[in-house]
Design an enzyme around this catalytic site. Sequence first.
Site, PDB file in Angstrom:
ATOM      1  N   CYS A   1       0.825  -1.216   0.000  1.00 15.27           N
ATOM      2  CA  CYS A   1       0.000   0.000   0.000  1.00 15.27           C
ATOM      3  C   CYS A   1       0.856   1.262   0.000  1.00 15.27           C
ATOM      4  O   CYS A   1       1.685   1.453   0.900  1.00 15.27           O
ATOM      5  CB  CYS A   1      -0.911  -0.022   1.224  1.00 15.27           C
ATOM      6  SG  CYS A   1      -1.805   1.518   1.511  1.00 15.27           S
TER       7      CYS A   1
ATOM      8  N   TYR B   1      -5.374   5.514  -9.171  1.00 18.61           N
ATOM      9  CA  TYR B   1      -6.517   4.690  -8.777  1.00 18.61           C
ATOM     10  C   TYR B   1      -7.770   5.098  -9.549  1.00 18.61           C
ATOM     11  O   TYR B   1      -8.573   4.238  -9.947  1.00 18.61           O
ATOM     12  CB  TYR B   1      -6.766   4.814  -7.273  1.00 18.61           C
ATOM     13  CG  TYR B   1      -5.763   4.076  -6.429  1.00 18.61           C
ATOM     14  CD1 TYR B   1      -5.982   2.766  -6.039  1.00 18.61           C
ATOM     15  CD2 TYR B   1      -4.580   4.689  -6.029  1.00 18.61           C
ATOM     16  CE1 TYR B   1      -5.054   2.081  -5.273  1.00 18.61           C
ATOM     17  CE2 TYR B   1      -3.640   4.016  -5.268  1.00 18.61           C
ATOM     18  CZ  TYR B   1      -3.883   2.707  -4.891  1.00 18.61           C
ATOM     19  OH  TYR B   1      -2.953   2.022  -4.141  1.00 18.61           O
TER      20      TYR B   1
END
Length: 329
Positions: free
Chosen positions: A63, A195
């Site tokens: 992440c 994203y």
Amino acid sequence: MGQLVNGEWKTGQVAPTSKDGSFQRQDSSFRNWVTSDGRPGPSGEGGFEAARDRYHLYVSYACPWAHRALIFRKLKGLEDLIGVSVVHPDMLDDGWTFDLDRRGATGDRLYGSRFMREIYTRAEPRATTKVTVPVLWDRQYETIVSNESAEIIRMFNSAFDGLTGNSDDYWPAHLRDEIEPVNARIYDTVNNGVYKAGFARSQEAYDAAVGPLFETLDWIEERLSRRRYLMGAQVTEADWRLFTTLIRFDKVYHGHFKCNRNRIVDFPNMWGYLRELYQWPGVAETVDFDHITRHYHYSHETVNPHRIVPIGPALDLTAPHGRGALAAA
């Protein structure tokens, strides 16, 4: 992936989207601050005083948001003060887990939990929230201090200086007004922009994300032709916030998220800049390409339904970066 609803785990789609197919990121739900004396920070409640062995950091190597916190833990010499647990790279129907069948995954070193969601319900038994990392945990009160990476790195930047003697400042007062708009643009169009492109469910949503993404990368490339770092001669949090996206770009975002107009290696200034930050003392230790590549390609079934994990490009991040000529910029 799923989320907690009144303390119960409910499965659902990996990424929330709006009616027009655009990706929508949810806000973080725990927003307290560790401070040097325990006084309240800009949000949340007080009582979280900087102390040795009181706080624990939950992260994923995959992440980019959690990676920020790992980097600041390293830069500020907090390894002996703040422990860390690393989740498994696969994030499927149970969300982040503490499975141990992958090198680098540590399990939950505090409570032996199976799932990251158990940390959230330990803090708030009836929590309704996405279960994200990083999480900064308070062992004294047995609660989550914060799950907002942008704020955790600012806590790490200064709250523990009196204990470590490390006064390196990545959010200097004289540059804050300049840092904020740079952070805001990079967050919206690059950190989150990849994203928005990758999870887009319509051509219009993808186009609306990928255009600004490369406009900002072009702007960064030009800026770095005149400055060693984003703010000039001094490395700041703006650089480290950008780094965690750039280090994943050619390995993941270029192909998996269809951000493929250019690679970072195609930007001469940005590619040298990325290598310099990677070579910063201790930073390479926070980068795990195995977890990064595995997580994105295996976890995102809607993007990669066959879960084939590609070999990925070979990147020589240890080559001389050549940024020294801009030292005085």
